[in-house]
Design a protein around this motif. Structure first.
Motif, PDB file in Angstrom:
ATOM      1  N   PRO A   1      -5.352   0.774   4.218  1.00 45.14           N
ATOM      2  CA  PRO A   1      -5.435  -0.687   4.290  1.00 45.14           C
ATOM      3  C   PRO A   1      -6.302  -1.102   5.473  1.00 45.14           C
ATOM      4  CG  PRO A   1      -3.255   0.077   4.955  1.00 45.14           C
ATOM      5  CD  PRO A   1      -4.003   1.274   4.474  1.00 45.14           C
ATOM      6  N   ARG A   2      -7.183  -2.084   5.268  1.00 47.28           N
ATOM      7  CA  ARG A   2      -8.153  -2.472   6.298  1.00 47.28           C
ATOM      8  C   ARG A   2      -7.929  -3.895   6.786  1.00 47.28           C
ATOM      9  NH1 ARG A   2     -14.019  -0.213   5.090  1.00 47.28           N
ATOM     10  NH2 ARG A   2     -13.985  -0.143   7.343  1.00 47.28           N
ATOM     11  N   THR A   3      -6.707  -4.338   6.824  1.00 45.63           N
ATOM     12  CA  THR A   3      -6.455  -5.690   7.312  1.00 45.63           C
ATOM     13  C   THR A   3      -6.469  -5.691   8.841  1.00 45.63           C
ATOM     14  OG1 THR A   3      -4.054  -5.407   7.388  1.00 45.63           O
ATOM     15  CG2 THR A   3      -4.997  -6.165   5.291  1.00 45.63           C
TER      16      THR A   3
ATOM     17  N   HIS B   1       0.879  -1.171   0.000  1.00 49.12           N
ATOM     18  CA  HIS B   1       0.000   0.000   0.000  1.00 49.12           C
ATOM     19  C   HIS B   1       0.916   1.221   0.000  1.00 49.12           C
ATOM     20  CE1 HIS B   1      -3.067   2.895   1.171  1.00 49.12           C
ATOM     21  NE2 HIS B   1      -3.969   1.973   0.815  1.00 49.12           N
TER      22      HIS B   1
ATOM     23  N   ILE C   1      -5.715   6.086  11.023  1.00 48.15           N
ATOM     24  CA  ILE C   1      -6.914   5.404  11.526  1.00 48.15           C
ATOM     25  C   ILE C   1      -8.150   5.930  10.809  1.00 48.15           C
ATOM     26  CG2 ILE C   1      -8.418   5.169  13.559  1.00 48.15           C
ATOM     27  CD1 ILE C   1      -5.846   4.988  15.250  1.00 48.15           C
TER      28      ILE C   1
ATOM     29  N   HIS D   1      -2.323  -0.118  14.490  1.00 50.01           N
ATOM     30  CA  HIS D   1      -2.681   1.276  14.744  1.00 50.01           C
ATOM     31  C   HIS D   1      -3.155   1.487  16.186  1.00 50.01           C
ATOM     32  CE1 HIS D   1      -2.365   1.877  10.398  1.00 50.01           C
ATOM     33  NE2 HIS D   1      -2.300   3.167  10.674  1.00 50.01           N
TER      34      HIS D   1
ATOM     35  N   ASP E   1      -3.253  -4.391  10.368  1.00 49.07           N
ATOM     36  CA  ASP E   1      -3.163  -2.934  10.302  1.00 49.07           C
ATOM     37  C   ASP E   1      -3.959  -2.273  11.421  1.00 49.07           C
ATOM     38  OD1 ASP E   1      -1.478  -1.865   8.215  1.00 49.07           O
ATOM     39  OD2 ASP E   1      -2.819  -2.870   6.789  1.00 49.07           O
ATOM     40  N   VAL E   2      -5.160  -2.755  11.646  1.00 48.59           N
ATOM     41  CA  VAL E   2      -6.011  -2.176  12.695  1.00 48.59           C
ATOM     42  C   VAL E   2      -5.374  -2.400  14.063  1.00 48.59           C
ATOM     43  CG1 VAL E   2      -8.274  -2.323  13.817  1.00 48.59           C
ATOM     44  CG2 VAL E   2      -8.112  -2.396  11.317  1.00 48.59           C
TER      45      VAL E   2
ATOM     46  N   GLY F   1     -12.213   3.835   4.563  1.00 49.33           N
ATOM     47  CA  GLY F   1     -11.989   2.867   3.494  1.00 49.33           C
ATOM     48  C   GLY F   1     -10.888   3.222   2.515  1.00 49.33           C
TER      49      GLY F   1
ATOM     50  N   THR G   1      -8.258   7.084   7.768  1.00 51.38           N
ATOM     51  CA  THR G   1      -8.280   6.524   6.408  1.00 51.38           C
ATOM     52  C   THR G   1      -8.751   5.074   6.420  1.00 51.38           C
ATOM     53  OG1 THR G   1      -5.958   5.808   6.422  1.00 51.38           O
ATOM     54  CG2 THR G   1      -6.427   8.052   5.632  1.00 51.38           C
ATOM     55  N   ILE G   2      -8.431   4.355   7.484  1.00 53.45           N
ATOM     56  CA  ILE G   2      -8.921   2.975   7.608  1.00 53.45           C
ATOM     57  C   ILE G   2     -10.443   2.980   7.768  1.00 53.45           C
ATOM     58  CG2 ILE G   2      -8.964   0.943   9.123  1.00 53.45           C
ATOM     59  CD1 ILE G   2      -5.971   1.464   9.667  1.00 53.45           C
ATOM     60  N   ILE G   3     -10.938   3.880   8.613  1.00 54.33           N
ATOM     61  CA  ILE G   3     -12.377   3.950   8.882  1.00 54.33           C
ATOM     62  C   ILE G   3     -13.162   4.291   7.617  1.00 54.33           C
ATOM     63  CG2 ILE G   3     -14.170   5.271  10.104  1.00 54.33           C
ATOM     64  CD1 ILE G   3     -12.159   5.429  12.470  1.00 54.33           C
TER      65      ILE G   3
END
Length: 182
Positions: free
Chosen positions: A93-95, A37, A84, A102, A98-99, A90, A86-88
């Motif tokens: 990266p949403r693996t 990513h 965080i 963070h 990664d969560v 979408g 950007t994860i929320i």
């Protein structure tokens, strides 16, 4: 600031920087295939560079260790919170790793910020006139001379604290009348 506190802050900076280097390497595809990513890799690389820069600067300017640790970790925390977000939404990266990373690094950064905030300000050797004194550490010591803070010598006050429960905060010594207001 003591060398122990300085070492604690340096340990936080080094550990945090290392985790960001590993995360950037994963997102670059160097350690794990399939986790690439580019945007995350760039952001984590910048955070790592800031933390490493602050770590190196603590040796160049030991008296700035607290400020460097506060600034670098605050920057890293803010950037991580953006990650965080950007994860929320979408974008990032949403693996699961990664969560988890963070969340864990936010906790570590917060702990590092608390440690830096609690560290005493300054840390440079006392300047002339700042009530420091040089002393030898004794025969056979490899440390040589060190500076130790000493309280400034002041003349004794004619006022001393009254006993607890007396209702008065201070009383004059025997034979001295209290000052009059005029």
């Amino acid at each position: 600031m003591t060398s122990g506190r300085r070492g604690t802050l340096r340990t936080f900076l080094a550990g945090e920087a290392l985790t960001y280097v590993v995360a950037a390497s994963i997102h670059a595809g160097l350690l794990v295939r399939g986790g690439e990513h580019r945007a995350a890799m760039r952001a984590e690389s910048i955070i790592a560079i800031v933390l490493i820069g602050a770590l190196v600067a603590t040796w160049a300017r030991p008296g700035w260790t607290r400020g460097l640790a506060l600034g670098a970790q605050a920057f890293a925390l803010l950037a991580t919170l953006v990650g965080i977000f950007t994860i929320i939404v979408g974008i990032g990266p949403r693996t699961v790793p990664d969560v988890i990373y963070h969340i864990a690094i936010v906790i570590v950064l917060a702990a590092g910020l608390v440690a830096a905030a609690r560290a005493p300000r300054g840390g440079a050797p006392a300047a002339a006139g700042s009530h420091g004194e040089l002393r030898a550490d004794g025969p056979g010591s490899s440390r040589g001379l060190t500076r130790r803070r000493v309280a400034p010598s002041r003349p004794p006050s004619p006022w001393r604290a009254a006993p607890r429960g007396s209702g008065s905060t201070a009383r004059p010594p025997r034979g001295i009348a209290p000052p009059t207001r005029g």
